[in-house]
Design a protein around this motif. Structure first.
Motif, PDB file in Angstrom:
ATOM      1  N   LYS A   1      -3.286   2.398   1.626  1.00 34.70           N
ATOM      2  CA  LYS A   1      -2.472   2.573   2.833  1.00 34.70           C
ATOM      3  C   LYS A   1      -1.007   2.243   2.578  1.00 34.70           C
ATOM      4  O   LYS A   1      -0.117   2.852   3.183  1.00 34.70           O
ATOM      5  CB  LYS A   1      -3.036   1.737   3.977  1.00 34.70           C
ATOM      6  CG  LYS A   1      -4.357   2.271   4.529  1.00 34.70           C
ATOM      7  CD  LYS A   1      -4.759   1.588   5.819  1.00 34.70           C
ATOM      8  CE  LYS A   1      -6.039   2.186   6.377  1.00 34.70           C
ATOM      9  NZ  LYS A   1      -5.854   3.600   6.790  1.00 34.70           N
ATOM     10  N   GLN A   2      -0.742   1.295   1.693  1.00 40.74           N
ATOM     11  CA  GLN A   2       0.639   1.035   1.306  1.00 40.74           C
ATOM     12  C   GLN A   2       1.227   2.250   0.589  1.00 40.74           C
ATOM     13  O   GLN A   2       2.368   2.644   0.840  1.00 40.74           O
ATOM     14  CB  GLN A   2       0.709  -0.193   0.391  1.00 40.74           C
ATOM     15  CG  GLN A   2       0.718  -1.519   1.114  1.00 40.74           C
ATOM     16  CD  GLN A   2       2.071  -1.851   1.709  1.00 40.74           C
ATOM     17  OE1 GLN A   2       2.462  -1.280   2.740  1.00 40.74           O
ATOM     18  NE2 GLN A   2       2.785  -2.770   1.084  1.00 40.74           N
ATOM     19  N   LEU A   3       0.455   2.854  -0.289  1.00 37.37           N
ATOM     20  CA  LEU A   3       0.921   4.047  -0.994  1.00 37.37           C
ATOM     21  C   LEU A   3       1.137   5.213  -0.034  1.00 37.37           C
ATOM     22  O   LEU A   3       2.040   6.041  -0.230  1.00 37.37           O
ATOM     23  CB  LEU A   3      -0.078   4.439  -2.083  1.00 37.37           C
ATOM     24  CG  LEU A   3      -0.196   3.466  -3.257  1.00 37.37           C
ATOM     25  CD1 LEU A   3      -1.336   3.875  -4.180  1.00 37.37           C
ATOM     26  CD2 LEU A   3       1.110   3.375  -4.036  1.00 37.37           C
ATOM     27  N   GLU A   4       0.323   5.273   1.006  1.00 41.53           N
ATOM     28  CA  GLU A   4       0.501   6.326   2.002  1.00 41.53           C
ATOM     29  C   GLU A   4       1.847   6.231   2.700  1.00 41.53           C
ATOM     30  O   GLU A   4       2.400   7.242   3.149  1.00 41.53           O
ATOM     31  CB  GLU A   4      -0.634   6.270   3.039  1.00 41.53           C
ATOM     32  CG  GLU A   4      -1.967   6.752   2.485  1.00 41.53           C
ATOM     33  CD  GLU A   4      -3.117   6.561   3.464  1.00 41.53           C
ATOM     34  OE1 GLU A   4      -2.903   5.927   4.526  1.00 41.53           O
ATOM     35  OE2 GLU A   4      -4.226   7.048   3.177  1.00 41.53           O
ATOM     36  N   GLN A   5       2.404   5.017   2.777  1.00 43.57           N
ATOM     37  CA  GLN A   5       3.740   4.848   3.355  1.00 43.57           C
ATOM     38  C   GLN A   5       4.790   5.523   2.472  1.00 43.57           C
ATOM     39  O   GLN A   5       5.727   6.155   2.969  1.00 43.57           O
ATOM     40  CB  GLN A   5       4.062   3.359   3.518  1.00 43.57           C
ATOM     41  CG  GLN A   5       3.161   2.613   4.492  1.00 43.57           C
ATOM     42  CD  GLN A   5       3.374   3.063   5.911  1.00 43.57           C
ATOM     43  OE1 GLN A   5       2.798   4.061   6.365  1.00 43.57           O
ATOM     44  NE2 GLN A   5       4.213   2.335   6.629  1.00 43.57           N
TER      45      GLN A   5
ATOM     46  N   ASP B   1      -4.406  -3.240   3.316  1.00 41.06           N
ATOM     47  CA  ASP B   1      -4.652  -2.084   4.173  1.00 41.06           C
ATOM     48  C   ASP B   1      -4.557  -2.500   5.641  1.00 41.06           C
ATOM     49  O   ASP B   1      -3.991  -1.791   6.481  1.00 41.06           O
ATOM     50  CB  ASP B   1      -6.035  -1.490   3.895  1.00 41.06           C
ATOM     51  CG  ASP B   1      -6.094  -0.710   2.585  1.00 41.06           C
ATOM     52  OD1 ASP B   1      -5.023  -0.428   2.013  1.00 41.06           O
ATOM     53  OD2 ASP B   1      -7.219  -0.392   2.136  1.00 41.06           O
ATOM     54  N   ASN B   2      -5.085  -3.683   5.934  1.00 42.73           N
ATOM     55  CA  ASN B   2      -5.040  -4.193   7.297  1.00 42.73           C
ATOM     56  C   ASN B   2      -3.611  -4.526   7.729  1.00 42.73           C
ATOM     57  O   ASN B   2      -3.224  -4.301   8.884  1.00 42.73           O
ATOM     58  CB  ASN B   2      -5.918  -5.443   7.413  1.00 42.73           C
ATOM     59  CG  ASN B   2      -6.062  -5.935   8.841  1.00 42.73           C
ATOM     60  OD1 ASN B   2      -6.656  -5.283   9.688  1.00 42.73           O
ATOM     61  ND2 ASN B   2      -5.505  -7.107   9.131  1.00 42.73           N
ATOM     62  N   LYS B   3      -2.804  -5.043   6.797  1.00 43.28           N
ATOM     63  CA  LYS B   3      -1.409  -5.356   7.114  1.00 43.28           C
ATOM     64  C   LYS B   3      -0.644  -4.088   7.499  1.00 43.28           C
ATOM     65  O   LYS B   3       0.230  -4.115   8.385  1.00 43.28           O
ATOM     66  CB  LYS B   3      -0.732  -6.026   5.916  1.00 43.28           C
ATOM     67  CG  LYS B   3      -1.147  -7.474   5.677  1.00 43.28           C
ATOM     68  CD  LYS B   3      -0.453  -8.040   4.448  1.00 43.28           C
ATOM     69  CE  LYS B   3      -0.913  -9.451   4.116  1.00 43.28           C
ATOM     70  NZ  LYS B   3      -0.440 -10.440   5.092  1.00 43.28           N
ATOM     71  N   VAL B   4      -0.951  -2.992   6.829  1.00 43.56           N
ATOM     72  CA  VAL B   4      -0.300  -1.722   7.178  1.00 43.56           C
ATOM     73  C   VAL B   4      -0.653  -1.337   8.608  1.00 43.56           C
ATOM     74  O   VAL B   4       0.216  -0.954   9.408  1.00 43.56           O
ATOM     75  CB  VAL B   4      -0.714  -0.603   6.202  1.00 43.56           C
ATOM     76  CG1 VAL B   4      -0.118   0.733   6.649  1.00 43.56           C
ATOM     77  CG2 VAL B   4      -0.252  -0.932   4.786  1.00 43.56           C
ATOM     78  N   GLU B   5      -1.923  -1.439   8.933  1.00 43.24           N
ATOM     79  CA  GLU B   5      -2.368  -1.084  10.276  1.00 43.24           C
ATOM     80  C   GLU B   5      -1.728  -1.965  11.339  1.00 43.24           C
ATOM     81  O   GLU B   5      -1.466  -1.519  12.462  1.00 43.24           O
ATOM     82  CB  GLU B   5      -3.894  -1.180  10.359  1.00 43.24           C
ATOM     83  CG  GLU B   5      -4.610  -0.150   9.495  1.00 43.24           C
ATOM     84  CD  GLU B   5      -6.117  -0.336   9.462  1.00 43.24           C
ATOM     85  OE1 GLU B   5      -6.598  -1.327  10.056  1.00 43.24           O
ATOM     86  OE2 GLU B   5      -6.792   0.501   8.845  1.00 43.24           O
TER      87      GLU B   5
ATOM     88  N   LYS C   1       6.508  -1.798   6.310  1.00 46.07           N
ATOM     89  CA  LYS C   1       7.303  -0.873   7.120  1.00 46.07           C
ATOM     90  C   LYS C   1       8.224  -0.046   6.235  1.00 46.07           C
ATOM     91  O   LYS C   1       9.087  -0.581   5.536  1.00 46.07           O
ATOM     92  CB  LYS C   1       8.111  -1.647   8.161  1.00 46.07           C
ATOM     93  CG  LYS C   1       7.238  -2.279   9.239  1.00 46.07           C
ATOM     94  CD  LYS C   1       8.074  -2.958  10.310  1.00 46.07           C
ATOM     95  CE  LYS C   1       7.183  -3.539  11.407  1.00 46.07           C
ATOM     96  NZ  LYS C   1       7.977  -4.223  12.456  1.00 46.07           N
ATOM     97  N   ALA C   2       8.016   1.255   6.276  1.00 45.69           N
ATOM     98  CA  ALA C   2       8.804   2.164   5.451  1.00 45.69           C
ATOM     99  C   ALA C   2      10.264   2.187   5.900  1.00 45.69           C
ATOM    100  O   ALA C   2      10.579   1.947   7.069  1.00 45.69           O
ATOM    101  CB  ALA C   2       8.212   3.565   5.518  1.00 45.69           C
ATOM    102  N   VAL C   3      11.144   2.472   4.947  1.00 44.11           N
ATOM    103  CA  VAL C   3      12.566   2.556   5.260  1.00 44.11           C
ATOM    104  C   VAL C   3      12.855   3.764   6.144  1.00 44.11           C
ATOM    105  O   VAL C   3      12.095   4.736   6.173  1.00 44.11           O
ATOM    106  CB  VAL C   3      13.421   2.629   3.980  1.00 44.11           C
ATOM    107  CG1 VAL C   3      13.293   1.344   3.191  1.00 44.11           C
ATOM    108  CG2 VAL C   3      13.032   3.835   3.126  1.00 44.11           C
TER     109      VAL C   3
END
Length: 260
Positions: free
Chosen positions: A91-95, A12-16, A23-25
């Motif tokens: 948070k990864q899934l939120e991407q 979750d922190n890595k996403v932030e 990083k999403a495509v």
């Protein structure tokens, strides 16, 4: 459970913080994928050969296992697959959800532990895509067993994982250009730490990682009911010194063989 909690928090922190693996495509990549010009990675640099996939993935039921981040899942959904993305990090899934909403895609997301897919029924999927991620579980064999359970007969699993050789070297020294052999395999980030050091480590936002034996990674798939039908290696990337000597990531294509 401490490992899972730590790694969920860390990702979750890595996403932030915008880690490359979160990083999403882009919209441009999705548009190309809709036209059939798609490619994905399960390691670091190399794209998975297209002949590892069926000629068409239109309507194919695909599980992107421990594969959140808005990358493989949206690309395959744009190419016509029926995609489920399963990941520990919300948070990864939120991407993935963000890309789906942005580009008009349909995909399902499920939060959970890759070693326990009890929410998924037996023999549901035609294809599993599993990028380098089992480095975050202590025992990789349950991952292979669960993958085999939810795949249909003759279903395919494309998996990326780390060559355990990477973990025998001191990470900080290797980043400085020095190869110092300090660890044995199997490896754990917290394996050689004292109780006090483990407590301090768990206060950080760092992942707990594990270096699995090649036997657990490859024979583990075979023992779970897979036939290995494809194999390639990949560089670490990012100008790491080990790239001069050996490739440190592996990808396999495995076919489920139903035992009568």
């Amino acid at each position: 459970m401490e490992t899972m909690k730590q790694n969920k928090r860390a990702w979750d922190n890595k996403v932030e913080n915008g880690s490359v693996y979160t990083k999403a495509v882009s919209k441009e990549i999705i548009e190309k994928s809709k036209l059939g010009e798609w490619q994905i990675t399960v390691t670091t640099e190399r794209f998975v050969p297209r002949n590892w996939f069926p000629g068409s993935i239109e309507g194919l039921k695909v599980l992107c296992l421990a594969s959140g981040g808005g990358q493989q899942g949206p690309i395959l959904a744009a190419a016509g697959a029926e995609v489920t993305v399963f990941d520990l990090s919300i948070k990864q899934l939120e991407q993935d959800v963000m890309v789906a909403k942005r580009d008009g895609l349909k995909l399902r997301t499920i939060q959970g532990d890759m070693s326990d897919l009890h929410v998924l029924e037996d023999e549901t999927f035609d294809l599993i895509v599993h990028p380098v991620s089992n480095v975050f579980v202590e025992d990789v064999r349950p991952v292979w067993k669960e993958a085999a359970r939810v795949l249909k007969d003759k279903g395919v699993m494309i998996a990326g994982f780390t060559n355990p050789l990477l973990f025998i070297f001191d990470d900080e020294e290797e980043r400085k250009g020095q190869l110092s052999v300090n660890h044995s395999i199997p490896f754990s980030t917290i394996g050689g730490l004292s109780e006090e050091e483990i407590v301090e480590y768990l206060k950080s936002n760092e992942t707990i990682e594990f270096g699995h034996t090649l036997e657990d990674q490859i024979q583990g798939q075979i023992d779970a009911g897979f036939m290995i039908a494809g194999f390639y290696e990949d560089d670490f990337g990012g100008n790491r010194i080990l790239d001069k000597y050996i490739k440190t990531f592996v990808a396999t294509r495995a076919i489920k063989e139903k035992v009568e």
